[in-house]
Design a protein around this motif. Structure first.
Motif, PDB file in Angstrom:
ATOM      1  N   LEU A   1       0.829  -1.205   0.000  1.00  0.00           N
ATOM      2  CA  LEU A   1       0.000   0.000   0.000  1.00  0.00           C
ATOM      3  C   LEU A   1       0.859   1.249   0.000  1.00  0.00           C
ATOM      4  N   GLU A   2       0.692   2.076  -1.021  1.00  0.00           N
ATOM      5  CA  GLU A   2       1.347   3.384  -1.073  1.00  0.00           C
ATOM      6  C   GLU A   2       0.495   4.296  -1.950  1.00  0.00           C
ATOM      7  N   ILE A   3       0.627   5.600  -1.741  1.00  0.00           N
ATOM      8  CA  ILE A   3      -0.343   6.541  -2.276  1.00  0.00           C
ATOM      9  C   ILE A   3      -0.369   6.571  -3.810  1.00  0.00           C
ATOM     10  N   GLY A   4       0.806   6.455  -4.435  1.00  0.00           N
ATOM     11  CA  GLY A   4       0.818   6.470  -5.897  1.00  0.00           C
ATOM     12  C   GLY A   4       0.045   5.306  -6.484  1.00  0.00           C
ATOM     13  N   ALA A   5       0.265   4.124  -5.922  1.00  0.00           N
ATOM     14  CA  ALA A   5      -0.448   2.949  -6.404  1.00  0.00           C
ATOM     15  C   ALA A   5      -1.948   3.063  -6.114  1.00  0.00           C
TER      16      ALA A   5
ATOM     17  N   ASP B   1      -6.556  11.334  -9.581  1.00  0.00           N
ATOM     18  CA  ASP B   1      -5.310  12.065  -9.312  1.00  0.00           C
ATOM     19  C   ASP B   1      -5.361  12.815  -7.983  1.00  0.00           C
ATOM     20  N   ASP B   2      -6.315  12.517  -7.130  1.00  0.00           N
ATOM     21  CA  ASP B   2      -6.514  13.228  -5.872  1.00  0.00           C
ATOM     22  C   ASP B   2      -6.130  12.315  -4.702  1.00  0.00           C
ATOM     23  N   PRO B   3      -4.926  12.460  -4.151  1.00  0.00           N
ATOM     24  CA  PRO B   3      -4.503  11.568  -3.057  1.00  0.00           C
ATOM     25  C   PRO B   3      -5.417  11.637  -1.832  1.00  0.00           C
ATOM     26  N   VAL B   4      -5.909  12.847  -1.525  1.00  0.00           N
ATOM     27  CA  VAL B   4      -6.774  12.967  -0.346  1.00  0.00           C
ATOM     28  C   VAL B   4      -8.058  12.170  -0.540  1.00  0.00           C
ATOM     29  N   ARG B   5      -8.656  12.335  -1.712  1.00  0.00           N
ATOM     30  CA  ARG B   5      -9.877  11.591  -2.002  1.00  0.00           C
ATOM     31  C   ARG B   5      -9.611  10.083  -2.039  1.00  0.00           C
ATOM     32  N   ALA B   6      -8.464   9.690  -2.577  1.00  0.00           N
ATOM     33  CA  ALA B   6      -8.127   8.265  -2.636  1.00  0.00           C
ATOM     34  C   ALA B   6      -8.058   7.659  -1.238  1.00  0.00           C
ATOM     35  N   ILE B   7      -7.427   8.374  -0.311  1.00  0.00           N
ATOM     36  CA  ILE B   7      -7.328   7.871   1.060  1.00  0.00           C
ATOM     37  C   ILE B   7      -8.703   7.823   1.716  1.00  0.00           C
ATOM     38  N   GLU B   8      -9.555   8.820   1.432  1.00  0.00           N
ATOM     39  CA  GLU B   8     -10.912   8.803   1.993  1.00  0.00           C
ATOM     40  C   GLU B   8     -11.686   7.575   1.515  1.00  0.00           C
TER      41      GLU B   8
END
Length: 238
Positions: free
Chosen positions: A47-51, A59-66
Protein backbone atom coordinates in the motif's frame (compact mmCIF):
# COMPACT_ATOMS: atom_id res chain seq x y z
CA UNK A 1 -11.29 13.96 6.85
CA UNK A 2 -8.12 15.33 8.36
CA UNK A 3 -5.64 13.04 10.03
CA UNK A 4 -5.90 10.13 7.61
CA UNK A 5 -2.64 8.55 6.55
CA UNK A 6 -1.61 5.23 5.13
CA UNK A 7 0.04 2.66 7.34
CA UNK A 8 3.58 1.58 6.50
CA UNK A 9 4.60 -1.91 5.54
CA UNK A 10 1.12 -3.19 4.75
CA UNK A 11 0.05 -5.26 1.78
CA UNK A 12 -3.58 -4.93 0.76
CA UNK A 13 -6.17 -7.22 -0.77
CA UNK A 14 -9.98 -7.49 -0.90
CA UNK A 15 -11.74 -9.15 2.00
CA UNK A 16 -14.31 -11.90 1.27
CA UNK A 17 -16.97 -9.14 1.27
CA UNK A 18 -14.89 -7.10 -1.15
CA UNK A 19 -14.37 -10.06 -3.46
CA UNK A 20 -18.12 -10.68 -3.40
CA UNK A 21 -18.87 -7.05 -4.27
CA UNK A 22 -16.29 -7.05 -7.06
CA UNK A 23 -17.62 -10.23 -8.67
CA UNK A 24 -21.38 -9.93 -8.24
CA UNK A 25 -22.02 -6.27 -9.04
CA UNK A 26 -21.77 -4.60 -12.41
CA UNK A 27 -22.06 -0.92 -11.72
CA UNK A 28 -18.76 1.00 -12.17
CA UNK A 29 -18.22 2.45 -8.69
CA UNK A 30 -14.98 3.63 -7.10
CA UNK A 31 -15.13 0.67 -4.75
CA UNK A 32 -15.35 -1.85 -7.60
CA UNK A 33 -12.63 -0.05 -9.54
CA UNK A 34 -10.23 -0.45 -6.62
CA UNK A 35 -11.25 -4.01 -5.81
CA UNK A 36 -10.91 -5.15 -9.41
CA UNK A 37 -7.50 -3.50 -9.70
CA UNK A 38 -6.30 -5.37 -6.60
CA UNK A 39 -7.69 -8.65 -7.91
CA UNK A 40 -5.81 -8.26 -11.19
CA UNK A 41 -2.47 -8.15 -9.41
CA UNK A 42 -0.48 -11.41 -9.40
CA UNK A 43 0.48 -10.73 -5.79
CA UNK A 44 -0.87 -8.56 -2.99
CA UNK A 45 0.57 -5.07 -3.64
CA UNK A 46 2.18 -2.94 -0.98
CA UNK A 47 0.00 0.00 0.00
CA UNK A 48 1.35 3.38 -1.07
CA UNK A 49 -0.34 6.54 -2.28
CA UNK A 50 0.82 6.47 -5.90
CA UNK A 51 -0.45 2.95 -6.40
CA UNK A 52 -3.70 3.75 -4.60
CA UNK A 53 -4.44 6.63 -6.99
CA UNK A 54 -3.57 4.42 -9.95
CA UNK A 55 -5.90 1.66 -8.80
CA UNK A 56 -8.73 4.16 -8.29
CA UNK A 57 -7.93 5.94 -11.55
CA UNK A 58 -7.95 9.36 -9.88
CA UNK A 59 -5.31 12.06 -9.31
CA UNK A 60 -6.51 13.23 -5.87
CA UNK A 61 -4.50 11.57 -3.06
CA UNK A 62 -6.77 12.97 -0.35
CA UNK A 63 -9.88 11.59 -2.00
CA UNK A 64 -8.13 8.27 -2.64
CA UNK A 65 -7.33 7.87 1.06
CA UNK A 66 -10.91 8.80 1.99
CA UNK A 67 -12.29 6.11 -0.32
CA UNK A 68 -9.91 3.51 1.11
CA UNK A 69 -10.84 4.50 4.65
CA UNK A 70 -14.57 4.11 3.93
CA UNK A 71 -13.89 0.72 2.35
CA UNK A 72 -11.91 -0.30 5.42
CA UNK A 73 -14.87 0.75 7.60
CA UNK A 74 -17.13 -1.45 5.45
CA UNK A 75 -14.67 -4.37 5.72
CA UNK A 76 -14.19 -4.53 1.95
CA UNK A 77 -10.38 -4.54 2.11
CA UNK A 78 -7.87 -5.96 4.55
CA UNK A 79 -4.23 -5.39 5.31
CA UNK A 80 -1.63 -8.13 5.49
CA UNK A 81 1.77 -8.15 7.12
CA UNK A 82 3.41 -9.85 4.17
CA UNK A 83 3.02 -10.25 0.44
CA UNK A 84 0.98 -13.15 -0.88
CA UNK A 85 0.79 -14.48 -4.40
CA UNK A 86 -2.35 -15.32 -6.35
CA UNK A 87 -3.05 -19.01 -6.84
CA UNK A 88 -1.05 -19.79 -9.98
CA UNK A 89 -1.57 -23.46 -10.69
CA UNK A 90 -3.85 -24.63 -13.49
CA UNK A 91 -7.51 -23.94 -12.76
CA UNK A 92 -8.45 -27.60 -13.03
CA UNK A 93 -6.04 -28.28 -10.18
CA UNK A 94 -7.09 -25.28 -8.08
CA UNK A 95 -10.86 -25.34 -8.34
CA UNK A 96 -11.73 -28.50 -6.36
CA UNK A 97 -9.93 -27.24 -3.26
CA UNK A 98 -11.41 -23.75 -3.63
CA UNK A 99 -14.99 -24.85 -4.24
CA UNK A 100 -15.39 -27.44 -1.49
CA UNK A 101 -15.29 -25.02 1.50
CA UNK A 102 -17.84 -22.66 -0.07
CA UNK A 103 -20.85 -24.91 0.56
CA UNK A 104 -22.09 -26.08 3.92
CA UNK A 105 -23.39 -29.19 2.16
CA UNK A 106 -20.09 -29.82 0.38
CA UNK A 107 -21.75 -29.35 -3.00
CA UNK A 108 -20.29 -26.78 -5.37
CA UNK A 109 -19.50 -26.30 -9.03
CA UNK A 110 -18.25 -23.58 -11.34
CA UNK A 111 -19.58 -23.29 -14.88
CA UNK A 112 -19.01 -20.86 -17.70
CA UNK A 113 -21.76 -18.87 -19.37
CA UNK A 114 -22.08 -21.49 -22.11
CA UNK A 115 -23.02 -24.12 -19.54
CA UNK A 116 -19.71 -25.98 -19.52
CA UNK A 117 -18.83 -27.35 -16.09
CA UNK A 118 -15.28 -26.32 -15.17
CA UNK A 119 -15.20 -28.22 -11.89
CA UNK A 120 -17.70 -29.84 -9.55
CA UNK A 121 -17.61 -31.46 -6.16
CA UNK A 122 -20.37 -33.20 -4.22
CA UNK A 123 -22.78 -33.41 -7.16
CA UNK A 124 -23.27 -36.48 -9.32
CA UNK A 125 -21.94 -36.24 -12.87
CA UNK A 126 -25.47 -36.00 -14.25
CA UNK A 127 -26.50 -33.33 -11.75
CA UNK A 128 -23.37 -31.30 -12.50
CA UNK A 129 -24.18 -31.31 -16.21
CA UNK A 130 -27.79 -30.27 -15.60
CA UNK A 131 -26.92 -27.59 -13.07
CA UNK A 132 -24.22 -26.16 -15.34
CA UNK A 133 -26.72 -25.87 -18.19
CA UNK A 134 -29.25 -24.28 -15.85
CA UNK A 135 -26.53 -21.92 -14.63
CA UNK A 136 -26.02 -20.68 -18.18
CA UNK A 137 -29.74 -19.90 -18.39
CA UNK A 138 -29.59 -18.10 -15.04
CA UNK A 139 -26.65 -15.99 -16.22
CA UNK A 140 -28.60 -15.08 -19.34
CA UNK A 141 -31.69 -14.12 -17.32
CA UNK A 142 -29.65 -12.10 -14.86
CA UNK A 143 -27.93 -10.24 -17.68
CA UNK A 144 -31.25 -9.33 -19.32
CA UNK A 145 -33.14 -8.26 -16.21
CA UNK A 146 -30.42 -7.26 -13.72
CA UNK A 147 -33.00 -7.22 -10.89
CA UNK A 148 -33.88 -3.59 -11.49
CA UNK A 149 -37.25 -3.97 -9.74
CA UNK A 150 -35.51 -5.31 -6.62
CA UNK A 151 -32.89 -2.58 -6.42
CA UNK A 152 -32.24 -1.32 -2.90
CA UNK A 153 -30.80 2.02 -1.88
CA UNK A 154 -27.56 0.25 -1.05
CA UNK A 155 -26.45 -1.39 -4.28
CA UNK A 156 -24.28 -3.87 -2.37
CA UNK A 157 -27.46 -5.43 -0.95
CA UNK A 158 -29.11 -5.82 -4.34
CA UNK A 159 -30.12 -9.41 -5.13
CA UNK A 160 -27.95 -11.01 -7.81
CA UNK A 161 -28.49 -14.70 -7.18
CA UNK A 162 -31.12 -17.28 -8.05
CA UNK A 163 -32.09 -20.41 -6.16
CA UNK A 164 -34.08 -23.64 -6.33
CA UNK A 165 -36.15 -23.57 -3.13
CA UNK A 166 -38.18 -26.12 -1.18
CA UNK A 167 -41.83 -25.77 -0.14
CA UNK A 168 -40.82 -23.53 2.78
CA UNK A 169 -38.82 -21.24 0.55
CA UNK A 170 -35.44 -22.47 1.77
CA UNK A 171 -32.72 -22.61 -0.84
CA UNK A 172 -31.57 -26.08 -1.84
CA UNK A 173 -29.27 -24.98 -4.65
CA UNK A 174 -28.17 -21.39 -5.33
CA UNK A 175 -26.74 -19.81 -8.50
CA UNK A 176 -24.42 -16.79 -8.33
CA UNK A 177 -23.30 -15.23 -11.62
CA UNK A 178 -19.73 -13.91 -11.25
CA UNK A 179 -18.71 -11.07 -13.55
CA UNK A 180 -14.95 -11.36 -14.11
CA UNK A 181 -13.99 -8.69 -16.60
CA UNK A 182 -15.96 -9.48 -19.73
CA UNK A 183 -16.44 -13.12 -18.77
CA UNK A 184 -19.33 -14.51 -16.76
CA UNK A 185 -19.03 -17.62 -14.61
CA UNK A 186 -21.77 -19.18 -12.52
CA UNK A 187 -21.04 -20.48 -9.04
CA UNK A 188 -23.55 -23.14 -7.99
CA UNK A 189 -23.73 -24.10 -4.30
CA UNK A 190 -25.84 -26.66 -2.47
CA UNK A 191 -27.16 -25.68 0.97
CA UNK A 192 -25.92 -22.60 2.75
CA UNK A 193 -23.11 -20.68 1.05
CA UNK A 194 -19.90 -19.73 2.85
CA UNK A 195 -18.81 -16.60 1.07
CA UNK A 196 -16.89 -15.44 4.12
CA UNK A 197 -14.38 -18.25 3.60
CA UNK A 198 -10.89 -17.20 2.40
CA UNK A 199 -11.23 -19.66 -0.49
CA UNK A 200 -13.83 -17.34 -2.03
CA UNK A 201 -11.23 -14.57 -2.23
CA UNK A 202 -8.77 -17.01 -3.78
CA UNK A 203 -11.37 -18.15 -6.31
CA UNK A 204 -12.23 -14.63 -7.47
CA UNK A 205 -8.54 -13.69 -7.43
CA UNK A 206 -7.51 -16.70 -9.52
CA UNK A 207 -10.23 -15.97 -12.08
CA UNK A 208 -9.49 -12.23 -12.19
CA UNK A 209 -5.78 -12.71 -12.81
CA UNK A 210 -6.65 -14.85 -15.80
CA UNK A 211 -9.76 -13.15 -17.21
CA UNK A 212 -9.71 -9.51 -16.06
CA UNK A 213 -6.18 -8.45 -16.96
CA UNK A 214 -5.56 -5.23 -18.87
CA UNK A 215 -2.14 -4.22 -20.22
CA UNK A 216 -2.18 -0.91 -18.35
CA UNK A 217 -2.87 -2.74 -15.07
CA UNK A 218 0.16 -4.97 -15.35
CA UNK A 219 2.80 -3.55 -13.04
CA UNK A 220 5.78 -4.75 -11.10
CA UNK A 221 4.19 -5.00 -8.29
CA UNK A 222 -2.74 -13.82 2.30
CA UNK A 223 -2.42 -14.52 8.15
CA UNK A 224 -2.82 -11.56 10.16
CA UNK A 225 -5.04 -8.62 9.19
CA UNK A 226 -3.69 -5.15 9.88
CA UNK A 227 -5.32 -1.73 9.97
CA UNK A 228 -4.66 0.11 6.73
CA UNK A 229 -4.69 3.43 8.58
CA UNK A 230 -3.56 3.17 12.20
CA UNK A 231 -5.30 6.30 13.49
CA UNK A 232 -8.58 6.42 11.56
CA UNK A 233 -11.24 8.80 12.91
CA UNK A 234 -14.79 7.60 13.51
CA UNK A 235 -16.98 7.45 10.35
CA UNK A 236 -19.00 10.60 9.80
CA UNK A 237 -22.78 10.36 9.85
CA UNK A 238 -24.45 10.56 6.42
Amino acid sequence: MDGLELADHVWVRPSPGGAYLAATQREPTAERTLLRALLREPSTPRLEIGALCRWLEIDDPVRAIEILWLMQCDALVEGLDEERRAPDRALEDLLPGMLAPLSEAGQALLADQQGFCLSAIGFSEGAAVELSALGADVASLEARHNFAVLASEDDRNRAHAWALVDAAGNSEVGFWPLQIGGTVFVLVLGGLPRFNHPCFVDLVWALSVRYDRRPQDIADPPSENLDLMPHSPEPSQP
